[in-house]
Design an enzyme around this catalytic site. Structure first.
Site, PDB file in Angstrom:
ATOM      1  CG  HIS A   1      -2.353   3.166  30.366  1.00  0.00           C
ATOM      2  ND1 HIS A   1      -1.616   4.083  31.146  1.00  0.00           N
ATOM      3  CD2 HIS A   1      -2.312   3.693  28.957  1.00  0.00           C
ATOM      4  CE1 HIS A   1      -1.236   5.016  30.583  1.00  0.00           C
ATOM      5  NE2 HIS A   1      -1.650   4.966  29.139  1.00  0.00           N
TER       6      HIS A   1
ATOM      7  CE  LYS B   1       4.537 -12.131   0.005  1.00  0.00           C
ATOM      8  NZ  LYS B   1       4.286 -11.893  -1.254  1.00  0.00           N
TER       9      LYS B   1
ATOM     10  CE  LYS C   1      -0.397 -13.815  20.203  1.00  0.00           C
ATOM     11  NZ  LYS C   1      -1.435 -12.769  20.380  1.00  0.00           N
TER      12      LYS C   1
ATOM     13  CG  ASN D   1       7.051   8.702   4.379  1.00  0.00           C
ATOM     14  OD1 ASN D   1       6.925  10.061   4.250  1.00  0.00           O
ATOM     15  ND2 ASN D   1       7.418   7.980   3.149  1.00  0.00           N
TER      16      ASN D   1
END
Length: 188
Positions: free
Chosen positions: A120, A186, A169, A90
């Site tokens: 960096h 969830k 992560k 988009n």
């Protein structure tokens, strides 16, 4: 020490940290300005085929006819981006791809998403070095509006990233994550 035969882009793709003192560092800026020329044309194009044509030139491989991109899209290099089939990107997304970005089939990317495969060091002395780490978005994932995916992150198959999330992560398949930093919400 032996002579490095890999070019700077191969070195980045392989995860090598690049110092601003690197004799080939200037090539990153040159490549970005070459990409910018194509981006300007792509971002004013109105026909889907024309947009895919420019994007194919930018990334250096053919974009499938099932891919749709609502411009503007901003990419700093392009050649380290891979886009599968049936992908929708988009408006107003930013791809920093020197570290590598892989977008598999059936991925939805909402407006204002940032995929940042480079960062960096935090130390003052080394801050101008570039740390490349690949981003991988697996099949059927949905990245919500305004989300930021940070270097080295893999988004699992069918995962949903909530709007505004900052993902630092890896995200498990079939899950929803959200927040800053993104956390598990969830299973789906």
């Amino acid at each position: 020490m032996g002579m490095n035969t890999e070019d700077i882009f191969e070195r980045l793709r392989n995860g090598e940290i690049i110092s601003p003192k690197d004799p080939d560092a200037y090539q990153m800026m040159e490549a970005s300005f070459a990409t910018k020329g194509l981006l300007v044309q792509m971002n004013v194009a109105t026909e889907p085929e024309e947009i895919r044509g420019f994007l194919s030139q930018i990334i250096g491989s053919e974009i499938d006819g099932t891919v749709n991109v609502f411009t503007p899209l901003y990419i700093n290099y392009g050649k380290h981006t891979k886009i599968g089939k049936n992908v929708f990107i988009n408006f107003d997304c930013v791809f920093l791809d020197l570290g590598g970005i892989t977008i598999e089939d059936y991925v939805f990317i909402a407006p204002k998403v940032s995929l940042l495969s480079e960062g960096h060091p935090t130390s003052r002395e080394d801050r101008h070095s570039l740390i490349p780490k690949a981003i991988h978005i697996k099949k059927n994932a949905w990245i919500g509006a305004g989300a930021t995916i940070l270097p080295g992150v893999t988004i699992g198959e069918n995962a949903v990233i909530a709007a505004g999330a900052v993902v630092s992560k890896n995200v498990a398949p079939n899950t929803v994550v959200g927040g800053v930093p993104a956390k598990f919400i969830k299973n789906i």
